[in-house]
Design a protein around this motif. Structure first.
Motif, short mmCIF file in Angstrom:
data_model
loop_
_atom_site.label_atom_id
_atom_site.label_comp_id
_atom_site.label_asym_id
_atom_site.label_seq_id
_atom_site.Cartn_x
_atom_site.Cartn_y
_atom_site.Cartn_z
N GLU A 70 -77.71 140.58 -133.76
CA GLU A 70 -77.88 140.61 -132.31
C GLU A 70 -76.90 139.66 -131.62
O GLU A 70 -76.30 140.00 -130.60
CB GLU A 70 -79.32 140.25 -131.95
CG GLU A 70 -80.33 141.34 -132.29
CD GLU A 70 -81.74 140.93 -131.95
OE1 GLU A 70 -81.95 139.73 -131.59
OE2 GLU A 70 -82.65 141.78 -132.04
N GLN A 71 -76.77 138.46 -132.18
CA GLN A 71 -75.85 137.49 -131.57
C GLN A 71 -74.40 137.93 -131.71
O GLN A 71 -73.60 137.82 -130.78
CB GLN A 71 -76.04 136.11 -132.22
CG GLN A 71 -77.40 135.48 -131.96
CD GLN A 71 -77.63 135.25 -130.48
OE1 GLN A 71 -76.77 134.74 -129.76
NE2 GLN A 71 -78.80 135.64 -129.99
N GLU A 72 -74.04 138.45 -132.88
CA GLU A 72 -72.68 138.94 -133.08
C GLU A 72 -72.37 140.10 -132.16
O GLU A 72 -71.29 140.17 -131.56
CB GLU A 72 -72.50 139.40 -134.53
CG GLU A 72 -72.28 138.30 -135.52
CD GLU A 72 -71.84 138.85 -136.87
OE1 GLU A 72 -71.57 138.03 -137.77
OE2 GLU A 72 -71.77 140.09 -137.04
N GLY A 73 -73.32 141.04 -132.05
CA GLY A 73 -73.09 142.22 -131.24
C GLY A 73 -72.74 141.88 -129.81
O GLY A 73 -71.81 142.45 -129.23
N ALA A 74 -73.47 140.93 -129.23
CA ALA A 74 -73.20 140.52 -127.85
C ALA A 74 -71.87 139.80 -127.74
O ALA A 74 -71.10 140.03 -126.80
CB ALA A 74 -74.33 139.63 -127.35
#
Length: 410
Positions: free
Chosen positions: A228-232
């Motif tokens: 989730e953090q990487e995607g954003a």
């Protein structure tokens, strides 16, 4: 951990239901388009029916994707023998640290190896097998990582020279005089690796259960948080203590594109596609990309934008979006694969809601070797927290490889 893997019949059945939902969607949308042509506007009941089927189509696709990923997931234990005695010792010492807080074994091993991966403030490297599993899960769950270029480094920053303009070339006779070539214009791109963390929690009862595979549990727990953090960050991160997303760079109309800017084409309509021949704008975006980049190009958009594109037909009456031909495949738009990234903006005035390009050449993800864990049994009693960190960076490495669609007049 305790659930069984889905059978092939489960996957086939779910995929058949997905295809039936797609056929129902096409019928409802055809009815809506016919009503628009005959009555200027579509019947409300028909529109609501189509949107309901569109949402169901998303749910069926997510179910199929989930079953396929689960069926492909290998167990971490018992399937691959460790290749060295050192790896076995590290794995056993790591299990003792996670389950019971016994850190003397890990400290001795990492001191002996003079590991640069251990944190000065505490924490120990996870076994290589666990690190590989975390990376594999991230590649499946992080849409941009799955299509981008990925490089592993041992330093804190990866620096890459890039030739903005190549040397002069030409034809010459075998014995003819060679003119000196001009010096290439080089730019240095820097990709610092920033710290990303997750903090899964466990009860001591779970840790004491010998049936629980610790490696698998850690990989599964941190995968969602990391993805989730990487995607954003890979989409819109500002580059401060996180990767720089491809939407965070300066943009320019394709006619005025220059190095260090991302080119875009405008739809000509604020917050929408043109009412007539909307597919033409998508075709224009495809051919804004040089031919050398197109063979490995992907569309990137979120599911709401994709839901709008599903309704579009080409001049021959064919839907330009097509579902995957088989379970585990990818859907296509104008015959190019689609990567769904929920962090992409919705269609709105002047929003860059669609990206198209060769992300493997255009965007680079940098992983620093080593995933670390610090066991904390004190901060949230009776739970044991595991402060898990990895270092990752990212940014555009070829500004000519990615193009955007702007939903605006210019």
């Amino acid at each position: 951990m305790g659930s069984s893997l889905p059978s092939s019949s489960d996957v086939v059945e779910a995929f058949d239901e997905f295809m039936m939902a797609f056929e129902a969607f096409k019928e409802a949308n055809d009815e809506r388009l016919a009503q628009i042509e005959s009555r200027v506007s579509a019947d409300v009941v028909t529109t609501e029916k189509m949107e309901r089927i569109n949402r169901a189509l998303d749910e069926h696709r997510q179910l199929v994707d989930g079953l396929v990923l689960k069926s492909r997931r290998p167990a971490l234990s018992g399937e691959r023998a460790e290749t060295s005695q050192a790896a076995l010792q590290h794995k056993a010492a790591f299990a003792g640290y996670v389950r019971h807080g016994a850190e003397s074994g890990l400290r001795a091993l990492e001191s002996k190896a003079m590991s640069v991966g251990s944190d000065a403030d505490g924490g120990y490297l996870v076994p290589d097998e666990t690190e590989r599993e975390i990376g594999r899960l991230l590649s499946q769950a992080s849409p941009i990582r799955a299509i981008a270029g990925v490089r592993e480094i041992s330093a804190s920053v990866y620096k890459k020279p890039f030739a903005v303009s190549g040397p002069a070339t030409g034809w010459v006779a075998e014995t003819g005089e060679r003119s000196p070539t001009t010096t290439a214009t080089l730019a240095e791109l820097a990709f610092p690796a920033m710290e990303l963390y997750a903090m899964p929690a466990a009860t001591q009862t779970l840790l004491d259960d010998s049936a629980v595979n610790i490696d698998e549990w850690i990989a599964a727990e941190v995968q969602v948080a990391f993805a989730e953090q990487e995607g954003a960050a890979f989409v819109s991160g500002n580059g401060t203590n996180k990767p720089k997303g491809f939407l965070a760079y300066t943009t320019a109309a394709e006619s005025a594109w220059a190095w260090e800017k991302v080119g875009y084409l405008a739809t000509g309509v604020d917050g929408a596609f043109p009412a007539s021949n909307p597919s033409d704008k998508l075709i224009d975006l495809v051919y804004a990309l040089k031919s050398g980049y197109r063979h490995n190009a992907h569309w990137v958009m979120n599911r709401r934008t994709l839901g709008e594109i599903r309704k579009i037909k080409d001049g021959d009456g064919n839907y330009i979006w097509q579902p995957a031909a088989q379970a585990g495949g990818v859907s296509t738009l104008l015959n190019f694969p689609v990567a769904e990234a929920e962090d992409m903006p919705d269609i709105g005035t002047d929003d860059m809601a669609i990206a198209f390009g060769d992300f493997r050449r255009g965007y680079l993800v940098v992983d620093r070797l080593g995933v670390r864990i610090l066991r904390d049994p004190y901060s949230s009693k009776p739970y044991v927290l595991f402060y898990t960190t990895k270092r990752v960076g990212g940014g555009i490495q070829d500004f000519d490889a990615i193009k955007l669609m702007k939903f605006g007049e210019s």
